[in-house]
Design an enzyme around this catalytic site. Structure first.
Site, PDB file in Angstrom:
ATOM      1  CD  GLU A 165      12.142  14.691  47.286  1.00 26.19           C
ATOM      2  OE1 GLU A 165      12.098  13.385  47.954  1.00 26.19           O
ATOM      3  OE2 GLU A 165      12.049  14.809  46.197  1.00 26.19           O
ATOM      4  CG  ASN A 206      15.292  21.136  46.031  1.00 33.31           C
ATOM      5  OD1 ASN A 206      14.711  22.092  45.259  1.00 33.31           O
ATOM      6  ND2 ASN A 206      15.383  19.795  45.399  1.00 33.31           N
ATOM      7  CG  HIS A 242       9.242  16.728  39.920  1.00 34.71           C
ATOM      8  ND1 HIS A 242      10.098  16.585  38.606  1.00 34.71           N
ATOM      9  CD2 HIS A 242      10.226  16.763  40.868  1.00 34.71           C
ATOM     10  CE1 HIS A 242      11.411  16.612  38.782  1.00 34.71           C
ATOM     11  NE2 HIS A 242      11.389  16.574  40.181  1.00 34.71           N
ATOM     12  CD  GLU A 271      14.694  17.897  41.610  1.00 34.14           C
ATOM     13  OE1 GLU A 271      13.868  17.117  41.482  1.00 34.14           O
ATOM     14  OE2 GLU A 271      15.235  18.219  42.784  1.00 34.14           O
ATOM     15  CG  ASP A 273      10.094  16.476  35.168  1.00 36.53           C
ATOM     16  OD1 ASP A 273       9.079  16.676  36.169  1.00 36.53           O
ATOM     17  OD2 ASP A 273      10.670  15.600  35.343  1.00 36.53           O
TER      18      ASP A 273
HETATM   19  C1  XIL Z   1      15.849  11.430  40.206  1.00 36.55           C
HETATM   20  C2  XIL Z   1      16.767  11.003  39.103  1.00 36.55           C
HETATM   21  O1  XIL Z   1      16.098  11.601  37.929  1.00 36.55           O
HETATM   22  C3  XIL Z   1      16.607   9.572  38.759  1.00 36.55           C
HETATM   23  O2  XIL Z   1      17.630   9.346  37.590  1.00 36.55           O
HETATM   24  C4  XIL Z   1      16.955   8.786  39.836  1.00 36.55           C
HETATM   25  O3  XIL Z   1      16.962   7.308  39.530  1.00 36.55           O
HETATM   26  C5  XIL Z   1      16.343   9.042  41.021  1.00 36.55           C
HETATM   27  O4  XIL Z   1      16.033  10.352  41.375  1.00 36.55           O
HETATM   28  N1  XIL Z   1      13.313  14.554  43.117  1.00 36.55           N
HETATM   29  C6  XIL Z   1      14.658  15.019  43.357  1.00 36.55           C
HETATM   30  C7  XIL Z   1      15.649  14.071  42.178  1.00 36.55           C
HETATM   31  O5  XIL Z   1      15.049  15.737  44.129  1.00 36.55           O
HETATM   32  O6  XIL Z   1      17.210  13.957  43.101  1.00 36.55           O
HETATM   33  C8  XIL Z   1      14.877  13.203  41.695  1.00 36.55           C
HETATM   34  O7  XIL Z   1      15.996  12.665  40.663  1.00 36.55           O
HETATM   35  C9  XIL Z   1      13.606  13.423  41.061  1.00 36.55           C
HETATM   36  C10 XIL Z   1      12.771  13.874  42.221  1.00 36.55           C
END
Ligand code: XIL
Length: 354
Positions: A165, A206, A242, A271, A273
């Protein structure tokens, strides 16, 4: 609420209590191959983020993690605030446990994440804020962090999210403590240090909101092109994935993957979802399924996309409701592990293959 029969797949109990919206879509007849079996045939790693507390406490969670996936990512336990809670004091217990779990089940591990603006230890952020850690010292601290963590798991991490990020939505570099203190060269440094510590691990950028072609993903494209021209060891572009059904499915996802492939890079969904405004209903879950399938198909359609990871596979432990108010139901299965249409969509996509 309705009861219905599930096939005896692994250790899911024969009769599950599933909420009404999921009932229509759960498995019908014969036991089916787990996702990882189908993924192997498609030359894909199918992964999940792992919540280590759930892995320890919840048998269904643990068995499903082992049965369905052939890649795992630490949801939190490899992050800096966890591994070095006090300066020079390390806690590898969670990360070690995950790497061990993965090895026992023939799973690869995605390392997440080395350089991020979030989930940093308090001693580091406060030291920078009060001036007791200056830029030169901070650079040394970052180098030691990367080297220590990557070396510890050398040969056991397939892909590392080296920087996470680092861009804003408009494509400018994120104004993090790393940029403020070290300038933009911290990114190349991080990749070089990680590569020196484990030359075989594939090293990834990422981020989120970079599924399609937009200002942010283009900033990554330009950065990757420049770093690779300079000989910096960056081999992959990680797309978090996401998504939210109320914002629509991103355009140009295959084209975006293709341009990174043309640079000679791997891509991965890291990641995934797909959240929705609660309550969920049948229509929203059907839309959600098409989103999961859309990202999966983009990956399967790109030879250099060899890894597709969901950010948790059950709503029981999803991060979404805690962060996005009023939203949830973002994963492949419900809080009771009942399979949603999205699970079926992913299974179908894997079965169809590349
Ligand atoms: C999130 C986790 O899912 C949570 O449990 C934690 O509190 C915060 O981080 N982007 C990312 C991940 O790269 O590491 C994040 O994970 C979600 C967003």
């Amino acid at each position: 609420m309705k009861y219905f029969r599930m096939p005896l797949v692994g250790l899911l109990s024969a009769t599950l209590l599933v909420t009404g919206v999921q009932t229509a879509v759960a498995d019908e007849a014969a036991p089916q191959a787990p996702l990882r079996t189908l993924a192997e045939r498609a030359d894909l790693r199918i992964g999940t983020a792992v919540d280590m507390a759930a892995l320890a406490d919840d048998t269904t969670y643990r068995r499903t993690t082992g049965r369905e996936f052939n890649s795992v990512t630490a949801e939190n336990v490899m992050k800096w605030e966890v591994v070095e809670p006090a300066r020079g004091t390390y806690d590898w217990s969670g990360a070690d446990a995950l790497v061990r779990f993965a090895r026992e089940r023939g799973q690869v591990v995605r390392g997440h994440t080395l350089v991020w603006h979030s989930q940093l230890p308090g001693w580091l952020t406060s030291g920078v804020a009060d001036g007791s850690i200056d830029a030169a010292e901070l650079r040394g601290i970052l180098r030691r962090h990367i080297t220590t963590e990557v070396k510890r798991y050398k040969g056991r991490i397939q892909q590392w999210d080296v920087v996470n990020e680092v861009f804003e939505e408009d494509g400018s570099l994120r104004n993090s403590i790393w940029l403020q203190q070290l300038g933009p060269s911290y990114i190349a440094d991080a990749f070089r240090w990680a590569h020196a510590a484990d030359p075989k691990a594939k090293l990834f950028l990422n981020d989120y909101n970079v599924e399609g072609i937009n200002a942010k993903s283009t900033a990554y494209y330009e950065l990757a092109k420049r770093l690779r021209a300079e000989g910096v060891p960056v081999q992959g572009f990680g797309i978090q994935g996401h998504l939210a059904i109320q914002y629509g499915f991103p355009g140009d996802v295959p084209e975006n993957l293709a341009r990174f492939a043309r640079l000679g890079m791997q891509t991965a969904f890291t990641e995934v979802d797909v959240r929705m405004i609660l309550p969920a209903d049948e229509e929203k879950l059907a839309t959600q399924a098409t989103y999961f399938r859309g990202l999966l198909d983009a990956c399967l359609g790109t030879r250099s996309c060899k890894s597709f990871t969901v950010w948790g596979f059950t709503d029981k432990y999803s991060w979404v409701p805690g962060v996005f108010e009023g939203q949830g139901a973002a994963t492949l299965t419900g809080e009771d592990f009942g399979r949603k249409p999205a699970y079926g969509a992913v299974r179908e996509g894997l079965a169809e293959g590349r």
